[in-house]
Design a protein around this motif. Structure first.
Motif, PDB file in Angstrom:
ATOM      1  N   THR A  14     -19.764  11.871  -4.376  1.00 27.33           N
ATOM      2  CA  THR A  14     -19.732  10.761  -5.332  1.00 27.33           C
ATOM      3  C   THR A  14     -19.171   9.494  -4.689  1.00 27.33           C
ATOM      4  OG1 THR A  14     -17.647  11.652  -6.113  1.00 27.33           O
ATOM      5  CG2 THR A  14     -19.605  12.225  -7.384  1.00 27.33           C
ATOM      6  N   THR A  15     -18.550   9.609  -3.523  1.00 29.64           N
ATOM      7  CA  THR A  15     -18.150   8.437  -2.736  1.00 29.64           C
ATOM      8  C   THR A  15     -18.850   8.559  -1.384  1.00 29.64           C
ATOM      9  OG1 THR A  15     -15.961   8.615  -3.754  1.00 29.64           O
ATOM     10  CG2 THR A  15     -16.154   7.055  -1.951  1.00 29.64           C
ATOM     11  N   LEU A  62       0.408  12.301  -9.493  1.00 34.49           N
ATOM     12  CA  LEU A  62      -0.723  13.241  -9.554  1.00 34.49           C
ATOM     13  C   LEU A  62      -0.407  14.587  -8.905  1.00 34.49           C
ATOM     14  CD1 LEU A  62      -3.514  10.652  -8.629  1.00 34.49           C
ATOM     15  CD2 LEU A  62      -3.000  11.540 -10.904  1.00 34.49           C
ATOM     16  N   SER A  82     -12.440  12.406   1.222  1.00 32.54           N
ATOM     17  CA  SER A  82     -11.870  11.689   2.355  1.00 32.54           C
ATOM     18  C   SER A  82     -10.881  12.605   3.090  1.00 32.54           C
ATOM     19  CB  SER A  82     -11.226  10.384   1.878  1.00 32.54           C
ATOM     20  OG  SER A  82     -10.813   9.610   2.959  1.00 32.54           O
ATOM     21  N   ARG A 141       0.834  -1.194   0.000  1.00 39.16           N
ATOM     22  CA  ARG A 141       0.000   0.000   0.000  1.00 39.16           C
ATOM     23  C   ARG A 141       0.879   1.257   0.000  1.00 39.16           C
ATOM     24  NH1 ARG A 141      -4.554   2.509   0.654  1.00 39.16           N
ATOM     25  NH2 ARG A 141      -4.237   4.559   1.505  1.00 39.16           N
ATOM     26  N   TRP A 143      -7.456   5.632 -12.077  1.00 45.11           N
ATOM     27  CA  TRP A 143      -7.648   7.013 -12.566  1.00 45.11           C
ATOM     28  C   TRP A 143      -8.779   7.046 -13.575  1.00 45.11           C
ATOM     29  CZ3 TRP A 143      -1.872   8.418 -14.003  1.00 45.11           C
ATOM     30  CH2 TRP A 143      -1.085   8.337 -12.850  1.00 45.11           C
ATOM     31  N   THR A 196     -19.298  15.750 -11.150  1.00 46.03           N
ATOM     32  CA  THR A 196     -19.243  16.881 -10.228  1.00 46.03           C
ATOM     33  C   THR A 196     -19.115  18.204 -10.984  1.00 46.03           C
ATOM     34  OG1 THR A 196     -18.314  15.505  -8.493  1.00 46.03           O
ATOM     35  CG2 THR A 196     -17.913  17.876  -8.301  1.00 46.03           C
ATOM     36  N   LEU A 227      -5.937  17.749  -8.817  1.00 52.73           N
ATOM     37  CA  LEU A 227      -6.032  17.614 -10.273  1.00 52.73           C
ATOM     38  C   LEU A 227      -7.489  17.726 -10.729  1.00 52.73           C
ATOM     39  CD1 LEU A 227      -4.453  17.025 -12.874  1.00 52.73           C
ATOM     40  CD2 LEU A 227      -4.831  14.587 -12.461  1.00 52.73           C
ATOM     41  N   CYS A 240      -7.990  11.499  -1.072  1.00 50.01           N
ATOM     42  CA  CYS A 240      -7.909  11.313  -2.523  1.00 50.01           C
ATOM     43  C   CYS A 240      -6.661  12.017  -3.068  1.00 50.01           C
ATOM     44  CB  CYS A 240      -9.148  11.903  -3.182  1.00 50.01           C
ATOM     45  SG  CYS A 240      -9.047  11.834  -4.978  1.00 50.01           S
ATOM     46  N   PRO A 241      -5.735  11.278  -3.643  1.00 48.78           N
ATOM     47  CA  PRO A 241      -4.522  11.920  -4.167  1.00 48.78           C
ATOM     48  C   PRO A 241      -4.780  12.684  -5.467  1.00 48.78           C
ATOM     49  CG  PRO A 241      -4.460   9.560  -4.591  1.00 48.78           C
ATOM     50  CD  PRO A 241      -5.716   9.813  -3.800  1.00 48.78           C
ATOM     51  N   ARG A 282     -13.706   1.205   6.211  1.00 48.00           N
ATOM     52  CA  ARG A 282     -12.416   0.819   6.781  1.00 48.00           C
ATOM     53  C   ARG A 282     -12.550  -0.528   7.478  1.00 48.00           C
ATOM     54  NH1 ARG A 282     -11.117   4.369   4.003  1.00 48.00           N
ATOM     55  NH2 ARG A 282      -9.919   6.239   4.489  1.00 48.00           N
ATOM     56  N   ALA A 342      -5.133   8.541   3.554  1.00 43.95           N
ATOM     57  CA  ALA A 342      -5.724   7.957   2.330  1.00 43.95           C
ATOM     58  C   ALA A 342      -6.556   8.981   1.574  1.00 43.95           C
ATOM     59  CB  ALA A 342      -6.565   6.734   2.675  1.00 43.95           C
TER      60      ALA A 342
END
Ligand code: HEM
Length: 423
Positions: A301-302, A128, A365, A117, A255, A265, A376, A371-372, A307, A369
């Motif tokens: 959207t999420t 990103l 989030s 991970r 991606w 969105t 962008l 969103c990376p 967890r 974790a």
């Protein structure tokens, strides 16, 4: 140590029906138009929030055990804790996510743990430009967004209308250009493969895995990445160190999937801007970013952050064993009318003043974790909105009303959202 509260059998069933079922039916991995339409008609998203309000009134701050396997988070401070203490003892890899994502990206970061991970996360952050408002490719990406959006605008002026179908077509070209460059601009085969695998993934455990199709998809991604076209993310990827554990194609597959909610969105933001016109300022990118951020707060959207507990954990009101799935239902925290003065209105200023942090609003989030791709997404979306707003004015002609004087609806069916377009 005291026991955490637990729902009754009837409540557990109601929880599944009211909170878990609507997002699952709408499609976790790819949206199903009929289910989204039904959710809007029956106001299912609002009902989920109301049901959790009732459980919180009855049981206090929780976490609240539901059935043998789940625990639902009811307190904003607990949301912060769960996100901050990821991936130990709150791992991102849950059986539910594994069942869905293994259909097309079995080695993805979201369903990885430990050193694998960490390696995959490092890859995403480097590729990103996580944490930077302007990605290093800003110049070339902005140019491509503007070009594709100008084409979309020309068509919209001709037909005097903008529909989701046209918008989504332009957006998916922007996505392929961003990730792979010109070589993939019209690669409909890639999009078709992605869509097929994602439909299977929606069914998670219930659909047989198509390994040959998955292999074809991942090989196609590898081949496109191999071209490393200048000005695309593929060129950045080519410069980033990797090992066998990185599993680059499985990361890039994410991606392709994750850009979908970014398009949804952006389109919803356009709807909010068309009815809250004071914010519709084409030249103010910061404001447009904040508008997108608030659109995804209102319409996450999420909606389910999950967890897996990797160890027993202590809470104010009891202990939670290992191997449970923790559920954060984000609409409950984003739209909680009992707590938030802005729950059901469009409030982009929250994201400009930093006030959003105070309220635990987590559409992307948070913690290790987070969103990376967040920056962008906001960069590309605000670039597109800026071009659209500079080129036309938009008025919603479909049945949805986003009246600033009234509480905003809990669901916004993007498939049916349509605009009249005027110069
Ligand atoms: C509106 C658009 C998007 C939203 C709202 C969004 C939201 C999220 C959320 C909530 C998570 C975390 C889930 C969790 O905590 O379990 C996440 C994870 C992730 N997102 Fe996004 N995302 C979006 C677009 C993107 C895009 C376009 C990319 C890539 C280009 C991306 C890449 C990722 C990755 C790689 C992860 C996994 C991170 C990890 O597990 O460490 N996302 N996203």
């Amino acid at each position: 140590m005291a026991q955490l509260p637990r729902t009754t059998r009837v409540e557990s069933l109601a929880f599944v029906r009211r909170v878990l079922l609507p997002p699952v039916a709408k499609g976790v991995i790819i949206r199903r138009p009929h289910a989204v339409r039904a959710a809007q008609r029956l106001d299912l998203d609002r009902r989920g929030v109301r049901y959790l309000e009732r459980l919180r009134d009855r049981y206090g701050p929780g976490p609240l055990l539901v059935g043998g396997r789940y625990a639902v988070i009811l307190d904003p401070a607990h949301v912060r804790r769960v996100l901050a203490e990821t991936p130990e003892p709150f791992g991102t890899e849950t059986p539910e996510k594994r069942a869905a994502l293994a259909h097309f990206e079995p080695r993805n970061v979201l369903i990885s743990h430990g050193p694998e991970r960490a390696e995959r996360r490092r890859f995403h952050e480097q590729a990103l430009d996580t944490g930077h408002h302007e990605p290093r490719l800003a110049g070339s990406l902005a140019g491509r967004v503007r070009e594709e959006t100008a084409r979309l605008l020309a068509h919209a002026h001709e037909t005097r209308a903008l529909t989701w179908t046209e918008f989504a077509r332009a957006w998916s070209r922007i996505v392929r250009l961003t990730i792979f460059g010109e070589v993939a601009r019209d690669d409909e085969h890639l999009s078709a493969l992605t869509t097929r695998l994602r439909h299977h993934a929606n069914w998670a455990f219930l659909h047989r895995q198509r390994k040959a199709l998955r292999a074809e998809f991942l090989q196609h991604i590898d081949a496109l990445l191999g071209r490393a076209e200048a000005g695309s993310l593929a060129a950045v990827v080519a410069t980033i160190p990797r090992s066998e554990a990185t599993a680059v194609a499985d990361q890039v597959a994410q991606w392709l999937f994750a850009f979908d909610p970014a398009g949804i969105t952006t389109y919803r933001t356009l709807a909010l801007l068309s009815s809250h016109t004071t914010y519709a300022r084409a030249d103010d990118r910061d404001l447009l970013r904040a508008c997108m951020h608030d659109a995804v707060r209102l319409y996450p959207t999420t909606p389910l952050l999950l967890r897996a507990t990797t160890a027993e954990t202590a809470w104010e009101h009891g202990t939670l064993p290992a191997k449970k799935t923790l559920i954060v239902f984000t609409p409950f925290f984003h739209r909680d009318a009992e707590r938030l003065p802005f729950a059901d209105r469009f409030a982009p200023e929250l994201w400009q003043s930093g006030e959003a942090d105070r309220w635990t609003l987590v559409p992307f989030s948070g913690g290790p974790a987070v969103c990376p791709g967040r920056e962008l997404v906001l960069f590309l979306g605000s670039e597109m909105l800026s071009t659209l707003l500079a080129g036309a004015s938009f008025r919603i002609t479909s049945s949805q009303t986003l009246d600033p004087a009234r509480p905003l609806p809990a669901t916004l069916d993007h498939f049916r959202l349509q605009f009249a377009v005027e110069s």
